[in-house]
Design an enzyme around this catalytic site. Structure first.
Site, mmCIF file in Angstrom:
data_model
loop_
_atom_site.group_PDB
_atom_site.id
_atom_site.type_symbol
_atom_site.label_atom_id
_atom_site.label_comp_id
_atom_site.label_asym_id
_atom_site.label_seq_id
_atom_site.Cartn_x
_atom_site.Cartn_y
_atom_site.Cartn_z
ATOM 1 C CB SER A 28 -0.951 -0.036 1.191
ATOM 2 O OG SER A 28 -1.957 0.928 1.060
ATOM 3 C CG ASP B 65 -6.967 -2.331 -3.872
ATOM 4 O OD1 ASP B 65 -7.694 -1.798 -3.022
ATOM 5 O OD2 ASP B 65 -5.737 -2.342 -3.801
ATOM 6 C CG HIS C 77 -5.713 -2.482 0.107
ATOM 7 N ND1 HIS C 77 -5.058 -1.877 -0.939
ATOM 8 C CD2 HIS C 77 -5.086 -2.058 1.233
ATOM 9 C CE1 HIS C 77 -4.079 -1.107 -0.467
ATOM 10 N NE2 HIS C 77 -4.077 -1.215 0.840
#
Length: 910
Positions: free
Chosen positions: A722, A796, A830
């Site tokens: 991330s 995601d 994610h």
């Protein structure tokens, strides 16, 4: 879009007699009935009472304080894999003795899902330890059993993406829910040990268990059960088990009554009554998407409203989505219109509390909120009393006004004409209340821009006692953190601040449980705090043993009776671990402070049991080694805060399924969670010098591991998830002299695609164009010459990290001839969940490190010395002038693209 008839379907039923269902909204069928019952009423069962209390249709009202007694046992590293526990160490040769050679021939790279080396696979597939849940009377403990990673077909099941959430339409719940596979009941014996396990039985084969909840008297368990039917999970049914016998049975015999758990699920009203959200029997089939649309999809802003929204995903797109959302939903997210009514549990409408419009115009500045009533909930210390907050600045954090928030309270059924009572006025943004009684409550407020956080002491039942500030500090200053008040369970099942009485002392005392951050690492503590005005003294009644172990207070165990706690009869649950010993749990009893061990969990990774952190490293014996630097940048308002130490050198190394620490088994040194501070002091914005500070911190970290002889200068890889992936790409672009390759997972690389703020940046692209452009590694793709592996979930749903971020970045890299690889994981969001996906991510990462890091250069002394000199001098221009901050590291617990804070911990070298 407008939703004025979004509703709950509630069912109120008794677990000791035939249940009955009550209609809670006039839009639904008026009543249902069922002839089923939990069991015949035994002599020990409490009498059926007709006590009714109003119910607020809100998420918090149903779920607040339900899992205060749930203890996660397996202390695994979070997504991002930095197990940062704070001391210097590395993988030894004994750790790597079992390493194997993996054939990474390019001809097989596209042949489906792959498995990493066996030594990594064994760690990831290790059976997870159970979670613990304690009974209200603290005399019994549940072992909630879990499985290892789910298979990919579970993620491949259809899901509806509506209103910012993802729904499993077949189960009528959130998609991709984890679950328990069994429940074991243990008696907590008088000597502090556990009795033999009693398994909850009578469940269907393959039962998936969720929402395990104790009844208020601790005699029953309620939970949901679903099973696999034709490769799909069935809808959820409510089950209840008798704790004494472990016998479980469905609450309803009717096969047509199911739980609707998209938002709320069920709650115990008293010892024998459950309030349940069910799917309406009259609901019918889901709406079908029309073959021909009724018209074009139009978005209009002819009113010229200023609506600045971050890149949220899965929002409603048309009328069909609205219909689906209304079909599946029972409550609503704060981003959408919300109607809050008060009803009694027998289905009597009391009043409408508020009908809030669509909150799509919340400013992007941090601490901005929606207009109108928010944070509506019940007081935990008394029945049928509401409280909430209302903004005085229109919800816009950039507006200067005093007060900024007002907190109100009011009975659920106020006398006619009675207005809400002002409980407290706040100059910062309201952050919640810890209730005790009419004489004591703590109100919290904070302001992100200044990192200021304040705690107020109020007397809710007395207007004659003026509020006073108890604590006023910086949220970044972990050394000054006084701890949080410990809560005790009430007979109603809520949690309030525990008051403690001392012998021959009339003072008002509470227990403050703190992490105890110090320059030597965290030393958790328990303080007895005097709440009297003009006193506020404290006595440290317990502290973690700091030489070898890391201990912390988990929960109160002497709150089984109502009233103040006797100091001489105090009991707490503590956890204890060390560098080599995994977490175990103890009951600590006063006045003698005797600790009794109640668990004996096996080592989760016996193959790494000999692994130790070391304060010094012997490169002549063990290295220099290839090194993986895994981190996540953190923002601070001061250099002092950035330099504070977080975490403890004595914490056990929990290893998650995608943790960087897995490469200890491949004979890598791991620099886990080094501080990459981005500092913006005073009026300066941190991101305006993001690249400069990022490179300076990375240079400091790399120079240190080389100085100690741990890492080979030409064999240092960098990676992150991330915002850590964003960091990785920037470092390969702006500090190519430091790293030989990189691994970037689920990142965002082009900040012009997130124009209304990202991470902790609340300026828009048009307000800070230069910052957005210079921070974007996409704009510097032509500078990336070192191998970079990009991995991203195809589904995601995290704001800011759309899958196309990796797609576009890879195309930019390929367009400049960069050595790069892009892996898109089907069905993954994610964070990655399926075993096939996780194993493949580990295979890809291991292949990348073995190919572009391990063989990068020879180990001759002359080359090593030359590389050390090169790194210490640096090869960047203006970027090398920044001064790297020292101290703590950042552990990625969650993603700040979703505007949540991080836990900051000290970095570790493994």
């Amino acid at each position: 879009m407008s939703f004025h008839k979004v509703y709950h379907r509630f069912s109120l039923l008794n677990v000791s007699s035939p249940p009955s269902l009550f209609n809670l909204l006039q839009h639904l069928p008026k009543s249902l009935s069922s002839s089923s019952s939990l069991s015949r009423k035994s002599a020990r069962s409490p009498p059926i009472r007709s006590h009714l209390r109003p119910t607020v249709k809100s998420i918090k009202a149903m779920s607040a304080s339900r899992f205060h007694n749930l203890v996660p046992i397996n202390a695994v590293a979070a997504e991002g894999g930095s197990g940062s526990n704070g001391s210097l160490s590395s993988s030894s040769s004994s750790t790597a003795a079992a390493t194997t050679t993996v054939d990474y021939e390019d001809s097989t790279l596209d042949a489906g899902y792959r498995l990493p080396p066996q030594e990594i696979r064994d760690i990831v597939d290790a059976p997870p330890l159970p979670a613990l849940s304690f009974s209200p009377h603290r005399d019994k403990i549940l072992f909630l059993k879990r499985r290892s990673l789910p298979p990919l077909p579970e993620l491949a099941r259809p899901e509806e993406k509506l209103a910012g959430i993802r729904i499993d339409g077949n189960c009528n719940t959130r998609s991709r829910m984890s679950f328990y596979t069994g429940i074991g009941i243990h008696q907590l014996l008088d000597d502090g040990t556990l009795g033999p396990e009693k398994e909850v039985h009578g469940l269907p084969d393959g039962a998936k268990i969720n929402f395990v909840t104790w009844s208020n008297d601790g005699r029953h368990l309620s939970f949901s059960v679903r099973v696999d039917e034709d490769n799909n999970s069935s809808k959820l049914r409510i089950w209840v088990a008798e704790v004494e016998t472990g016998k479980a049975r469905p609450l309803f015999q009717s096969p047509d009554i199911y739980l609707n758990a998209v938002f709320d699920n069920f709650v115990w009203v008293d010892n024998s009554t459950l309030l349940v959200c069910t799917i309406p029997l009259s609901r019918g089939d889901p709406p079908k998407k029309p073959l021909v649309p009724s018209g074009p999809k139009i978005q209009s802003n002819e009113q010229q409203n200023v609506v600045q929204v971050r890149t949220f995903q899965d929002l409603l797109k048309d009328e069909y989505d609205e219909d689906l959302f209304e079909y599946y939903a029972t409550t609503q997210l704060v981003l959408f219109p919300k109607k809050v009514d008060v009803w009694t549990t027998d289905g009597k409408f009391v009043r409408e509390l508020c009908d809030l419009p669509l909150a799509e115009a919340i400013p992007i500045a941090f601490n901005s909120v929606r207009k109108g009533m928010r944070s509506i909930s019940w007081r935990a210390d008394k029945p049928s009393t509401l409280y909430w907050a209302e903004t005085q600045d229109g919800g816009d954090a950039k507006v200067e006004v005093c007060p900024r928030d007002i907190v109100y309270t009011q009975p659920a059924e106020p006398p006619e004409g009675e207005q809400p009572k002002i409980l407290h006025r706040l100059d910062l943004r309201y952050g919640g209340i810890s209730w005790c009684d009419d004489s004591l409550a703590l109100v919290y407020e904070s302001w992100y821009k200044t990192r200021r956080i304040r705690t107020w002491v109020i007397s809710p039942g007395s207007e004659d006692v003026n509020p006073r500030i108890l604590f006023d500090r910086s949220s970044e200053d972990v050394y000054s953190d006084p701890g949080s008040p410990m809560l005790r369970r009430t007979p109603a099942g809520t949690y309030v601040i525990a008051k403690v009485k001392k012998e021959n002392d009339e003072g008002t005392y509470v227990l403050l449980n703190g992490s105890g951050a110090t320059p030597s690492g965290n030393i958790p503590f328990l303080d007895l705090f005097d709440m009297q005005v003009n006193t506020s003294s404290k006595e440290r009644i317990w502290e973690s043993e700091k030489e070898k172990y890391y201990e912390s207070v988990v929960a109160l165990m002497s709150d089984e009776n109502e009233g103040d706690l006797d100091m001489n009869q105090l009991k707490v649950l503590t956890s204890k671990e060390s560098k080599t010993e995994n977490t175990q749990y103890y009951i600590q009893s006063w006045p003698d402070k005797i600790a009794c061990q109640i668990t004996n969990f096996p080592h989760p990774y016996p193959q790494l049991a000999a692994l130790q952190k070391r304060n010094e490293y012997d490169p002549a014996r063990d290295g220099p080694l290839p090194c993986l630097v895994w981190s996540y940048p953190g923002e601070f308002k001061s250099k002092d805060a950035a330099g504070q130490v977080r975490g403890s050198p004595n914490e056990f190394a929990g290893i998650g399924p995608t943790s960087a620490l897995l490469w200890l088994a491949r004979r890598f040194a791991i620099l886990s969670g080094p501080t990459i501070p981005i500092i913006g002091e005073g009026d300066e914005e941190a991101n305006d010098r993001y690249v400069e500070q990022l490179v300076a911190s990375a240079e400091a970290a790399v120079e240190e591991v080389i100085r100690r002889g741990v890492a080979h200068p030409n064999k240092i890889a960098v990676g992150g998830h991330s915002y850590g992936a964003f960091m990785t790409a920037n470092l390969l672009a702006h500090a190519p002299h430091l790293f030989c390759c990189g691994v970037a997972r689920s990142g965002a690389y082009n900040r012009t695609l997130t124009p209304f703020g990202f991470q902790n940046e609340d300026r828009t692209l048009w307000e800070a164009t230069t910052t957005y452009v210079e921070m974007s590694p996409f704009m510097s793709a032509n500078k990336i010459k070192k191998p970079i592996l990009l991995i991203h979930g195809e589904e995601d749903n995290n704001p800011g990290t759309l899958t196309m971020q990796s797609d576009r970045f890879f195309n930019a890299l390929k367009g400049h001839g960069a050595l790069s690889r892009l892996v898109i994981l089907p069905f993954e969001s994610h964070g990655y969940a399926a075993r096939e996906s996780i194993m493949h991510v580990l295979w890809e990462t291991d292949r990348w490190l073995q190919k572009y890091c391990v063989p990068n250069t020879s180990d001759t002394k002359a080359e090593l010395d030359a590389c050390k000199d090169d790194v210490s001098k640096g090869t960047t221009d203006s970027e090398s002038k920044a001064v790297g901050a020292t101290g703590g590291g950042v552990l990625e617990l969650t993603d700040l693209e979703h505007e949540r804070f991080h836990s900051l911990q000290r970095s570790s070298l493994w």
